[in-house]
Motif scaffolding. Sequence first.
Motif, mmCIF file in Angstrom:
data_model
loop_
_atom_site.group_PDB
_atom_site.id
_atom_site.type_symbol
_atom_site.label_atom_id
_atom_site.label_comp_id
_atom_site.label_asym_id
_atom_site.label_seq_id
_atom_site.Cartn_x
_atom_site.Cartn_y
_atom_site.Cartn_z
ATOM 1 N N LEU A 49 0.813 -1.207 0.000
ATOM 2 C CA LEU A 49 0.000 0.000 0.000
ATOM 3 C C LEU A 49 0.853 1.266 0.000
ATOM 4 N N MET A 50 1.993 1.211 0.649
ATOM 5 C CA MET A 50 2.811 2.410 0.788
ATOM 6 C C MET A 50 3.700 2.654 -0.426
ATOM 7 N N ASN A 51 4.147 1.612 -1.105
ATOM 8 C CA ASN A 51 5.166 1.765 -2.144
ATOM 9 C C ASN A 51 4.651 1.597 -3.570
ATOM 10 N N LEU A 52 3.447 1.057 -3.755
ATOM 11 C CA LEU A 52 2.909 0.842 -5.100
ATOM 12 C C LEU A 52 1.746 1.783 -5.368
ATOM 13 N N THR A 53 1.633 2.211 -6.620
ATOM 14 C CA THR A 53 0.487 3.029 -7.012
ATOM 15 C C THR A 53 -0.758 2.152 -7.098
ATOM 16 N N PHE A 54 -1.913 2.810 -7.251
ATOM 17 C CA PHE A 54 -3.170 2.068 -7.321
ATOM 18 C C PHE A 54 -3.178 1.130 -8.526
ATOM 19 N N GLU A 55 -2.672 1.594 -9.663
ATOM 20 C CA GLU A 55 -2.643 0.745 -10.861
ATOM 21 C C GLU A 55 -1.692 -0.441 -10.659
ATOM 22 N N GLU A 56 -0.547 -0.204 -10.017
ATOM 23 C CA GLU A 56 0.395 -1.293 -9.759
ATOM 24 C C GLU A 56 -0.191 -2.324 -8.793
ATOM 25 N N GLN A 57 -0.965 -1.851 -7.852
ATOM 26 C CA GLN A 57 -1.623 -2.786 -6.932
ATOM 27 C C GLN A 57 -2.639 -3.662 -7.676
ATOM 28 N N GLN A 58 -3.387 -3.049 -8.588
ATOM 29 C CA GLN A 58 -4.335 -3.838 -9.389
ATOM 30 C C GLN A 58 -3.603 -4.880 -10.228
ATOM 31 N N LEU A 59 -2.466 -4.491 -10.829
ATOM 32 C CA LEU A 59 -1.688 -5.426 -11.629
ATOM 33 C C LEU A 59 -1.147 -6.561 -10.768
ATOM 34 N N LEU A 60 -0.680 -6.229 -9.564
ATOM 35 C CA LEU A 60 -0.188 -7.250 -8.642
ATOM 36 C C LEU A 60 -1.300 -8.225 -8.269
ATOM 37 N N PHE A 61 -2.497 -7.692 -8.017
ATOM 38 C CA PHE A 61 -3.638 -8.544 -7.671
ATOM 39 C C PHE A 61 -3.967 -9.507 -8.807
ATOM 40 N N THR A 62 -3.930 -9.004 -10.033
ATOM 41 C CA THR A 62 -4.232 -9.853 -11.197
ATOM 42 C C THR A 62 -3.198 -10.961 -11.359
ATOM 43 N N LYS A 63 -1.909 -10.603 -11.225
ATOM 44 C CA LYS A 63 -0.855 -11.594 -11.384
ATOM 45 C C LYS A 63 -0.875 -12.645 -10.279
ATOM 46 N N LEU A 64 -1.173 -12.221 -9.047
ATOM 47 C CA LEU A 64 -1.272 -13.187 -7.949
ATOM 48 C C LEU A 64 -2.417 -14.161 -8.197
ATOM 49 N N GLY A 65 -3.540 -13.635 -8.740
ATOM 50 C CA GLY A 65 -4.671 -14.518 -9.061
ATOM 51 C C GLY A 65 -4.300 -15.541 -10.109
ATOM 52 N N GLN A 66 -3.564 -15.107 -11.142
ATOM 53 C CA GLN A 66 -3.137 -16.036 -12.187
ATOM 54 C C GLN A 66 -2.178 -17.087 -11.630
ATOM 55 N N MET A 67 -1.241 -16.677 -10.781
ATOM 56 C CA MET A 67 -0.287 -17.620 -10.194
ATOM 57 C C MET A 67 -0.989 -18.661 -9.333
ATOM 58 N N LEU A 68 -1.981 -18.242 -8.548
ATOM 59 C CA LEU A 68 -2.701 -19.181 -7.695
ATOM 60 C C LEU A 68 -3.530 -20.168 -8.531
ATOM 61 N N GLN A 69 -4.129 -19.665 -9.615
ATOM 62 C CA GLN A 69 -4.892 -20.544 -10.508
ATOM 63 C C GLN A 69 -3.973 -21.581 -11.154
ATOM 64 N N ASP A 70 -2.792 -21.158 -11.628
ATOM 65 C CA ASP A 70 -1.843 -22.083 -12.237
ATOM 66 C C ASP A 70 -1.414 -23.175 -11.240
ATOM 67 N N ARG A 71 -1.215 -22.800 -9.981
ATOM 68 C CA ARG A 71 -0.824 -23.796 -8.968
ATOM 69 C C ARG A 71 -1.944 -24.781 -8.711
ATOM 70 N N LEU A 72 -3.198 -24.294 -8.697
ATOM 71 C CA LEU A 72 -4.325 -25.181 -8.455
ATOM 72 C C LEU A 72 -4.469 -26.200 -9.596
ATOM 73 N N PHE A 73 -4.309 -25.694 -10.846
ATOM 74 C CA PHE A 73 -4.436 -26.599 -11.991
ATOM 75 C C PHE A 73 -3.283 -27.617 -12.031
ATOM 76 N N SER A 74 -2.088 -27.172 -11.623
ATOM 77 C CA SER A 74 -0.937 -28.074 -11.651
ATOM 78 C C SER A 74 -1.069 -29.203 -10.637
ATOM 79 N N GLN A 75 -1.816 -28.951 -9.531
ATOM 80 C CA GLN A 75 -2.002 -29.993 -8.541
ATOM 81 C C GLN A 75 -3.070 -30.997 -8.968
#
Length: 425
Positions: free
Chosen positions: A399-425
Amino acid sequence: MQRENSINYPASPRLRHRRRSNEGIAEDLKLNGSNLLVNDRNKYKSMLVRAYSSVWMIGGFALVIYLGHLYIMAMVVVIQIFMARELFHLLRRTHEDRQLPGFRSLNWYFFFTAMFFVYGRLLSQRLVNTVTTDKVLYQLVSYLVKYHMAICYFLYIAGFMWFILTLKKKMYKYQFGQYAWTHMILIVVFTQSSFTVANIFEGIFWFLLPATLIVINDIAAYFFGFFFGKTPLIKISPKKTWEGFIGASVTTIISAFMLANIMGRFSWLTCPRKDLSTGWLHCDPGPLFSPEYFTLPGWIPSWVSKVFPWKDVTILRVQWHAIFLGLFASIIAPFGGFFASGFKRAFKIKDFGDSIPGHGGITDRMDCQMVMAVFSYIYHQSFVVSQSITVESIIDQILMNLTFEEQQLLFTKLGQMLQDRLFSQ
């Protein structure tokens, strides 16, 4: 013979030195009080004045504690201003100031610049957490946090240039002396206040308990010295006695253990404040403030059970930490008061001010508190707070170091990473 005996021979260097030493000692004793408190004829009158002021201070302090974190911080800011005012006036010379119009304003310029720097660093994350829901305010605060250090630096440079431009011939020594004195005051005042404010937002408990222990130690030392003090403790403070020091130490340590049990049961005092809101706090107290039950062993004599009918004793884990705070408040923190006493003797003043009847100035009341605040923060961070990385600390950094747009991008990438891990299992 009479005429010969009446001749005044010149005093030897050793005798003159002894006379000067005795005169200096007499002057110091006159300034600081030559009698122990137990022998003071006016002690009851001064005690009533001191007690009256203490009641008002304790009542106002309790009200501020009830109002919450922001109001406590505001109280700390007011205390800072009064302390700085008293210390600025200590070396002030009216004659020189008249020849330097506007020079006194420079001290306060540096003071508020230092305040902006210290509180900006301390409260930046909590300010970000407060305005997260407002996109415009969030972007404004984000830029302010990002460029905070640069802003403070240029503010200081502007003050530095202001000082250079105000240098006046035949006044250099006084001006440079005031410049150095101002910076020393800022170091003393803001070092203490920064640790104090950090303690407040970690939980009012970590501000209130240490501050209360200093007050208890001061009151207990006064009363034990008032009634029983016979043995001088230290030459710098002639009215301090061993009886007062030892009695206050025992009282403070016992009070620390008992008060920690009482204060540790209120979430308003124990919960940390993560933002700058004023709402009521509720949180999981954690194992530090969770009660542990102990049953008294059977080998304790029966008369003890009659005097103390409780068979089960409830102890909070934080009470063991409180003992160390009590030890420091009773043994080490008083040396802050001794330092202040020596400082006042060096400048031949009785008190730093007269804003509190019977107590002197604000600085006279804060000498031990400054030492205690620093120790409380260091002890809390070293022996109480877990040093492991938590989800909350990671989110705070995002919250302190990333802009609002960067936070949204981080949220999207974390969602994709978690989905990939679920499918791989």
